[in-house]
Design a protein around this motif. Structure first.
Motif, PDB file in Angstrom:
ATOM      1  N   SER A  35       0.768  -1.255   0.090  1.00  0.00           N
ATOM      2  CA  SER A  35      -0.174  -0.072  -0.069  1.00  0.00           C
ATOM      3  C   SER A  35       0.804   1.277  -0.127  1.00  0.00           C
ATOM      4  N   THR A  41      -0.850   5.797  -6.293  1.00  0.00           N
ATOM      5  CA  THR A  41      -1.576   5.541  -5.148  1.00  0.00           C
ATOM      6  C   THR A  41      -2.303   4.259  -5.029  1.00  0.00           C
ATOM      7  N   LYS A  42      -2.133   3.478  -4.181  1.00  0.00           N
ATOM      8  CA  LYS A  42      -2.923   2.272  -4.076  1.00  0.00           C
ATOM      9  C   LYS A  42      -2.964   1.698  -2.751  1.00  0.00           C
ATOM     10  N   ILE A  64      -6.420  -5.411  -4.803  1.00  0.00           N
ATOM     11  CA  ILE A  64      -5.561  -4.084  -5.139  1.00  0.00           C
ATOM     12  C   ILE A  64      -6.501  -2.996  -5.396  1.00  0.00           C
ATOM     13  N   ASN A  83      -6.394   1.006  -7.238  1.00  0.00           N
ATOM     14  CA  ASN A  83      -5.381   2.142  -7.643  1.00  0.00           C
ATOM     15  C   ASN A  83      -6.254   3.566  -7.669  1.00  0.00           C
TER      16      ASN A  83
END
Length: 412
Positions: A77, A86-87, A99, A101
């Motif tokens: 993260s 950004t994830k 996940i 995004n």
């Protein structure tokens, strides 16, 4: 509340994660991601689970529910920089990953896509799977949110692709948090937005419709079961009536077992029975073991479509119903009410459940509810009273008859 302080994520500072742990199928996840200056850069709180349908070596199909995130790790993260986006990265179980995004676009940011991966080669989760390996499902959701707004969607959202259905609810997320402070300004998903429909004009001489639901007849009793690699692991027989109050309108729904599908999972300490139909996205009954020797209904989760098209969703993982010893079943023939919340109750009829230690696909000896026990106690009492009354009548008749006989033998 159980909190885990995880190791620093490269380029993202320290991650503080708190999980509100419930039974199977209800984990509320909360992530507060900070940057190198320990300022919040991404905040998220949500609930989710997954159902996966797969083909077996016998050319049959099975469905499993993935809802246990107690082993989750969050390395990967990141708040993002010039090289990395950004994830949120969540890894759990054996080969599972999820996940999300995020990308910035001018004055808005995008919840850009969701990827879910699972390992069908895990024999414990996917027994007898025909195809084995890591499979990934990607959904380009593309939710656009104004900067400095927190995206909120309490309603249930469903993503369906190939053999995977993803369920999300109670979602609160803000990417690219400004000045380290999570915004109080909410951007609502479409399902959470208030209805813009103009209500019909009712003449003053016309009586407004009542919100009192029309009583429905007793629901039909259905039989449900859950199987695992060892055979039948959960049995349930019951008639179900749902009582819903939404926006001051009361609704009663009888579940028709003939049009209701069911699935579930069994684990040593928890078991899940899930029902669904055309208007019920899911109705979960989650059972747990307490003190190592008894089971009970710990949790109910529901999400369904109402007649006006809105979605009604409620979850409660702090219940205590249908308590019985392990190795036995619980039975209650009389009507019983499971109060999930002030807005949602379930009436059960002719109930019998056994979520653990099912032998040869049959119910074990039942522990009866107090209502049935009272009835069973009253029956012999009533029989005893009736028998005593009969004895008194016979005795009185005998005495009257004997007195008449004596009168007949008196001299004239």
């Amino acid at each position: 509340m159980v909190c885990f302080r995880l190791s620093p994520v490269p380029g993202a500072g320290l991650v503080l994660l708190c999980l509100v742990l419930g039974a199977v199928s209800s984990y509320a996840l909360e992530l507060n991601l900070t940057d190198s200056e320990k300022a919040t850069c991404l905040y998220a709180k949500w609930q989710m689970n997954f159902t996966i349908r797969y083909e077996t070596t016998n050319k049959n199909y099975k469905t499993v529910t993935i809802s246990d995130f107690s082993t989750a790790t969050y390395n990967g993260s990141t708040c993002g920089d010039h090289q990395n986006g950004t994830k949120i990265a969540v890894r759990f179980g054996s080969g599972f990953s999820w996940i999300v995004n995020f990308t910035k676009d001018g004055s808005t940011y995008l919840i850009d896509g969701i990827s879910f991966s699972y390992n069908s080669g895990d024999n414990r989760t996917f027994p007898d799977a025909k195809d084995k390996g890591i499979l990934t499902i990607h959904d380009p959701v593309r939710y656009r949110v104004p900067l400095n707004n927190i995206f909120r969607c309490n309603s249930l959202s469903t993503l369906e692709k190939d053999d995977v259905t993803q369920y999300y609810w109670d979602v609160h997320v803000q990417a690219f948090v400004q000045n380290g402070t999570v915004s109080t300004k909410e951007f609502l998903c479409e399902k959470d937005q208030p209805s813009t429909t103009v209500p019909p004009v009712i003449p003053t001489t016309t009586r407004s419709p009542t919100t009192t639901p029309v009583p429905k007849e007793k629901p039909e009793v259905g039989s449900y079961s859950v199987n695992n690699s060892n055979g039948t692991c959960l049995l349930a027989t019951m008639g179900l009536q749902l009582n819903i109050t939404h926006e001051k309108v009361a609704t009663i729904i009888n579940i028709n077992p003939n049009t209701t599908d069911f699935t579930g999972t069994c684990h040593p300490q928890a078991a899940l029975l899930r029902l669904n139909s055309s208007n019920i996205k899911f109705l979960d009954f989650v059972f747990a073991v307490k003190n190592g020797n008894r089971f009970y209904l710990k949790e109910v989760n529901v999400s369904l479509y109402l007649v006006n098209g809105s979605v009604f969703s409620i979850a409660n993982n702090n219940l205590s119903y249908w308590d019985a010893p392990l190795g036995s079943s619980y039975m209650c023939n009389k009507e019983q009410t499971v109060s999930v919340s002030g807005a949602f109750q379930i009436n059960t009829f002719d109930l019998r459940v056994q979520p653990f230690n099912v032998m040869e696909g049959k119910y074990s000896t039942a522990e009866e509810c107090s209502a049935d026990s009272d009835l069973n106690f009253l029956i012999p009492v009533a029989v005893g009273v009736a028998l005593g009354f009969l004895i008194i009548v016979v005795f009185i008749s005998y005495m009257i008859g004997r007195r008449k006989s004596r009168t007949g033998y008196q001299s004239v």
